[in-house]
Design an enzyme around this catalytic site. Structure first.
Site, mmCIF file in Angstrom:
data_model
loop_
_atom_site.group_PDB
_atom_site.id
_atom_site.type_symbol
_atom_site.label_atom_id
_atom_site.label_comp_id
_atom_site.label_asym_id
_atom_site.label_seq_id
_atom_site.Cartn_x
_atom_site.Cartn_y
_atom_site.Cartn_z
ATOM 1 N N CYS A 170 6.062 4.730 -1.392
ATOM 2 C CA CYS A 170 6.712 4.571 -2.703
ATOM 3 C C CYS A 170 6.210 3.321 -3.425
ATOM 4 C CB CYS A 170 8.234 4.510 -2.514
ATOM 5 S SG CYS A 170 9.149 4.069 -3.999
ATOM 6 N N TYR A 171 5.829 3.492 -4.670
ATOM 7 C CA TYR A 171 5.342 2.377 -5.493
ATOM 8 C C TYR A 171 6.415 1.317 -5.676
ATOM 9 C CZ TYR A 171 4.101 -0.064 -9.818
ATOM 10 O OH TYR A 171 3.854 -1.028 -10.765
#
Length: 485
Positions: A170-171
């Site tokens: 996840c960014y």
């Protein structure tokens, strides 16, 4: 003065003395038959007079209710959390409204569609501006790695346990990581777990602890949950009532938030420290976390009378979603267009126009289920609705009286595989034409005329038949008498 003899001369119904008349069995039979025929035909004519007669025509939509259209809905999503469930509206004119909350209500439900609490007041998710970009890369692990094996022991050991549920891909989780670990280290130094023991920051890798994240209904990453020892357990089926953190994600903001969570907790680690919620101030960055993974969404939206869409999706500007973990299976209780009718008005409508209606809510009672975890994962469900307006008017009492404006629609649904986060789309297309149904009641004079025609006609025909029968019988008797002679 006109004499009585002159007045009698205009009598249309001249009387024959009773002594000159003769009764017969055939005449009595025909009289009974004629009376029954009159009663039957009178009943048929009365029924026809009382029945509603209508004409139907197709005309251009006059849009007497304005350029906007109301859409009412009640949808149940057993696997979409209220935390991120968003109602969006768009149309071909460029209107794009996201996360409508003013006229929409959400209720947490379980997988069996049973409500698990009161209304879920999540509101719009605040915009997170600081994600720790100003924090240098921190290589230490200030937070404690939690798993399904030790999670419950830590949650019962510390008065406040703040957990970062994240995903390595996840960014947003990767942007949060440096500031989260730095804040955890600062909190550990200020509130030593061994000496103080009031608060602990942990983390859970949802790619490794899938069941643990499902148990806490984690659908977006990162999700920061705040567990309060002893005060988050409800009597109802043992549900945990904890909070979600939506505040800024830089180190300074995180540390400040953690300080407020332990402000009213006794310092002694061996004391069962319960949070004093009566003195707790409202934190706009902290909101209740969903107790279950499902959500019932009900309410209404107003849209323009042009082709558009109502979209239900998981939405957030500062969270990531795993498309394979988002399931938009849903049950439709209500999805209708136009003004809602009261039961009294609807009954009156069915009395006047019994054949109208039944298509105004084609989706009601329908279910659209996606089996999670198999080849049907990552499925977007789309409904295509074509709307036609039906206007019903009555012309009783010698004037036009509008009774109802109803919107009926046809529905076609499909399940579409996608690489993106699954959503539910209701595509609607209002027709530029409308159906006009007009009542045409019969006049009372026409009814009286027909009744008189029935009585006179039956009486006359019966008289003719009686005359023919009587003369035939007389002729037969004469012939028989002649033979005898």
């Amino acid at each position: 003065m006109i004499s009585s003899s002159k007045l009698k001369s205009v009598d249309f119904y001249r009387k024959i003395p009773r002594d000159l008349t003769e009764a017969s069995l055939s005449g009595a039979g025909l009289s009974i038959f004629a009376a029954l025929a009159m009663v039957f035909l009178f009943g048929m004519e009365l029924s026809s007079y009382l029945a509603v007669n209508t004409t139907t025509s197709v005309i251009v939509d006059r849009s007497s209710d304005g350029e906007f259209l109301r859409i009412d809905f009640n949808l149940s999503f057993p696997a979409l959390s209220c935390e991120f469930a968003s109602v969006d509206v768009s149309d071909v004119l460029g209107t794009n409204r996201l996360n409508i909350t003013k006229t929409v209500r959400k209720f947490s439900i379980d997988r069996n569609l049973v409500p698990t609490g009161s209304e879920f007041h999540a509101g719009p998710i605040p915009t997170v501006n600081k994600h720790g970009d100003d924090v240098e890369e921190y290589h230490g692990d200030g937070s404690v790695a939690l798993s399904s094996r030790n999670f419950d022991s830590y949650s019962h050991q510390y008065p406040v346990l703040v957990v970062n549920f994240y995903a390595p891909w996840c960014y947003w989780s990767n942007r949060l990581k440096p500031s989260w670990e730095k804040a955890a280290q600062i909190i550990r130094e200020r509130y030593d777990p061994e000496m103080d023991g009031r608060i602990l920051l942990g983390k859970v890798d949802c790619t490794e602890e899938v069941e643990l994240c499902k148990r806490h209904h984690i659908q977006g990453y990162p999700s920061i949950r705040i567990f309060h020892k002893g005060s988050d357990m409800k009597e109802n089926q043992g549900h945990h009532d904890h909070d979600s953190y939506y505040g800024e994600r830089d180190t300074e903001s995180l540390v400040a938030a953690m300080e407020t969570y332990v402000a009213n907790i006794p310092k002694e680690a061996h004391v069962l420290a319960l949070e004093d919620k009566s003195n707790k101030t409202v934190d706009p960055a902290k909101r209740p976390a969903p107790m279950t993974g499902g959500c019932r969404i009900e309410g209404f939206v107003r849209v323009k009378k042009v082709p558009g869409s109502v979209v239900i999706s998981a939405r957030s500007g500062s969270h990531s979603f795993d498309p394979s973990q988002i399931n938009v299976s849903h049950y439709v209780t209500t999805f209708s267009f136009g003004k809602r009718l009261s039961s009294k008005m609807f009954n009156e409508l069915k009395r006047l126009f019994p054949y109208v209606g039944g298509h105004h809510d084609r989706l009601a009672g329908q279910s659209y289920i996606v089996k999670h975890g198999d080849v049907n994962a990552n499925v977007t469900i789309e409904h295509y609705l074509q709307i036609v307006k039906t206007e019903l008017v009555t012309l009783r009492y010698a004037k036009e009286l509008k009774v109802l404006e109803e919107y009926e629609y046809t529905a076609h649904s499909s399940l579409v595989h996608s690489f993106y986060v699954p959503v539910v789309k209701f595509h609607f297309e209002p027709s530029p034409m409308q159906v006009l149904v007009t009542e045409l009641p019969k006049s009372f004079s026409h009814f009286i005329t027909n009744v008189c025609a029935i009585i006179g006609g039956v009486f006359t025909v019966a008289g003719i038949l009686d005359s023919i029968l009587h003369n035939t019988l007389r002729l037969v008797k004469k012939v028989e008498l002649g033979k005898d002679i």
